[in-house]
Design an enzyme around this catalytic site. Structure first.
Site, PDB file in Angstrom:
ATOM      1  N   HIS A 199       0.816  -1.218   0.000  1.00 14.46           N
ATOM      2  CA  HIS A 199       0.000   0.000   0.000  1.00 14.46           C
ATOM      3  C   HIS A 199       0.847   1.265   0.000  1.00 14.46           C
ATOM      4  O   HIS A 199       0.340   2.362  -0.250  1.00 14.46           O
ATOM      5  CB  HIS A 199      -0.941   0.007   1.207  1.00 14.46           C
ATOM      6  CG  HIS A 199      -2.286   0.587   0.902  1.00 14.46           C
ATOM      7  ND1 HIS A 199      -2.452   1.692   0.088  1.00 14.46           N
ATOM      8  CD2 HIS A 199      -3.539   0.226   1.301  1.00 14.46           C
ATOM      9  CE1 HIS A 199      -3.734   1.980  -0.003  1.00 14.46           C
ATOM     10  NE2 HIS A 199      -4.418   1.100   0.713  1.00 14.46           N
TER      11      HIS A 199
ATOM     12  N   ASP B 292      -2.051   2.120  -4.692  1.00 16.17           N
ATOM     13  CA  ASP B 292      -3.367   2.366  -4.115  1.00 16.17           C
ATOM     14  C   ASP B 292      -4.355   1.315  -4.608  1.00 16.17           C
ATOM     15  O   ASP B 292      -4.129   0.668  -5.636  1.00 16.17           O
ATOM     16  CB  ASP B 292      -3.859   3.768  -4.483  1.00 16.17           C
ATOM     17  CG  ASP B 292      -2.991   4.857  -3.866  1.00 16.17           C
ATOM     18  OD1 ASP B 292      -2.460   4.624  -2.766  1.00 16.17           O
ATOM     19  OD2 ASP B 292      -2.831   5.920  -4.496  1.00 16.17           O
TER      20      ASP B 292
END
Length: 550
Positions: free
Chosen positions: A523, A527
């Site tokens: 992450h 995204d």
């Protein structure tokens, strides 16, 4: 004029190398193309060729020792040429001191004494050699003795296998470069010790080595009993077990078998002529002996019908729990330790999340059947997934990225790593510039790399530089799973099995074939929306393989 040869850089991650074996001695003639030595890197043992011809005048790194890249390895020149000026100008850490050269000349063999043991060389009895735990890769800090193939008191010839040592990548056979009698064992089977710890002492039979072991111990070397006590302990075993005399092959051909396999076969009384080897060129390995079942053992047990009838008619008796609690402890190999360390670091440093998508495989199955109808062509579904990933990564380069503390590195080249399960763990060979490869080229490369990975024949450069990873467990019937990211990659794709099940098409329930794909993302770099867009593109390519030709 004499030529200085330095420790070569055999891979882009190599900072130091270990001389496994010298195939030439000081004074030997060397021709261009001759193999001078075998050098161990972090991934493999490679033969090092000479690009010069002349006489080997000096060896700077004895067998078994480790030195940085560019250290003085050897000097080649004319016979009798004065090289004192070259030796005086060499780096201090590149070659042994003049006193050590004298010891080499007196013993007529290169002593296997590491840097930690060097200061006490002069105090050794004549002919005694101290062997320490070798550094078999540049990432190795400790090694585990898997098996001793020689016992205290055994005669050792040059080239004999002393032990099998586990590193972080493989279990390697460790040869003796000296001859004599094994006087002392410093690390017992199954024990782990740091590099440069006392491994063994070899010398003339009956030599007094009292005090030598203590002087050469380094931190982390396990304490062991004196050599005399070991001899007494092993003596009853030697008398109790007579080694099996191996019968020659009926066709006169040499039987290929590893030293460990030969020893286990001798201990178990198994004739190697009855065993089928699974190693390279039919070589018999340890697992072949352990899994071998003699034909005589397969004779069926006699059965009688009368007792069977009595049992079926008799009333069922209540079960009384009885038995023995049995557990087995398996020592962690060096490869397993490294896998545990790196995957734990990946999971706890990179914030993982997983995206799952279902892909219809009907068109892919038709396309694969057409492709494989071409002579000498074999393409798997995994090859099709790899090709689709390569093309999707070109459209979504953020997936093909790496996290750095001050920036994100976007890779515009596509190198896909393919996870391959091997006996001791997992390796990831890399397909370089995968987007430029055809399906048949991908298929051939994957089969070649996977085969050599299972035989531990991969080169270090073939396992470096991946930008994305694919892991497939579909062949085991696993329909869906989540993988841990192979850092420094930012993502890894998990591929499940193709399942035939009811699906809805045009409002009708029909039989279809589907496959689950799971994308694990970091992450910090990817995204959720970016990962989802990549999977949508990947789905389009797989469901309509003809689009990969556009």
């Amino acid at each position: 004029m004499a030529t200085i040869i330095t420790m070569p850089r055999l891979s882009d991650t190599m900072t130091e190398g270990t001389v496994a074996t010298w195939l030439k001695k000081v004074g030997d003639k060397v021709s261009e193309g001759d193999i001078l030595a075998e050098i161990e890197t972090d991934k493999a043992t490679m033969e090092f060729e000479s690009f010069n011809e002349g006489t080997l005048l000096h060896i700077g790194i004895p067998a078994g020792e480790t030195a940085p890249v560019d250290s003085l390895l050897a000097i080649i020149g004319k016979e009798g040429e004065d090289i004192s000026a070259l030796l005086a100008g060499k780096p201090a850490d590149a070659a042994p001191a003049k006193e050590e050269i004298k010891v080499t000349e007196e013993t007529a063999t290169t002593p296997e004494v590491t840097k930690a043991a060097a200061p006490a060389t002069a105090s050794l009895p004549k002919g005694v050699v101290v062997i320490t735990m070798p550094r078999l890769s540049d990432t190795m800090t400790e090694g585990t003795v898997a098996t001793w193939l020689k016992k205290v008191g055994d005669a050792v010839a040059e080239g004999d296998i002393l032990a099998e040592i586990e590193t972080d990548k493989a279990t390697m056979e460790f040869e003796s470069f000296n001859e004599g009698t094994l006087l002392y064992v410093g690390i017992q089977e199954g024990n782990t010790a740091p590099v440069d710890s006392l491994l063994a002492i070899i010398g003339p039979a009956g030599t007094d080595i009292s005090g030598i072991a203590e002087n050469y111990k380094t931190g982390g070397a396990p304490q062991v009993a004196p050599a005399v006590a070991e001899e007494k302990e092993v003596a009853p075993t030697e008398k109790a077990t007579e080694p099996t005399v191996q019968e020659p092959s009926t066709d006169g051909q040499r039987i290929l078998a590893s030293p460990l396999a030969k020893k286990i076969a001798s201990d178990k009384g198994i004739q190697l002529t009855q065993v089928k080897g699974s190693g390279e060129n039919g070589r018999i390995v340890k697992s072949d002996i352990e899994n071998f079942t003699p034909q005589t053992a397969a004779t069926p047990a006699p059965t009688t019908s009368a007792p069977a009838k009595t049992e079926t008619v008799a009333a069922a008796k209540p079960f009384v729990p009885a038995g023995e609690v049995f557990t087995e402890e398996i020592k962690n190999s060096q490869m397993r330790k490294i896998i545990a360390k790196r995957l734990a670091e990946s999971l706890f440093t990179a914030p993982h999340y997983n995206l799952v998508i279902e892909v219809t495989m009907d068109e892919a199955m038709k396309s694969r059947a057409i492709i494989n109808s071409v002579p000498d062509t074999k393409v798997s579904f995994n090859d099709m997934v790899i090709k689709a990933c390569a093309m999707a990564l070109k459209k979504h380069p953020k997936i093909n990225s790496q996290w750095r503390e001050d920036s994100i590195l976007i890779n515009h080249h596509v190198n896909i790593g393919v996870a391959v399960a091997v006996e001791d763990g997992l390796v990831v060979p890399v397909l370089r510039f995968t987007d430029a490869m055809s399906l048949s080229q991908i298929g051939g490369s994957v089969r070649d790399l996977a085969g050599r990975a299972k035989n531990k024949k991969l080169l270090p450069t073939e396992m470096e530089g991946s930008t994305f990873t694919v892991s497939n467990l579909g062949m085991f019937g696993i329909t869906e799973f989540n993988s841990i990211i192979n850092q420094p990659n930012s993502a890894i794709l998990s591929v499940g099995a193709i399942v035939e099940k009811p699906v809805v098409k045009n409002g009708q329930i029909v039989v279809g074939n589907t496959m689950m794909l799971s994308l694990a993302c970091d992450h910090r770099t990817i995204d959720g929306a970016t990962g989802a867009q990549f999977l949508q593109t990947l789905k389009q390519f797989i469901e309509n393989p003809v689009t990969m030709l556009a």
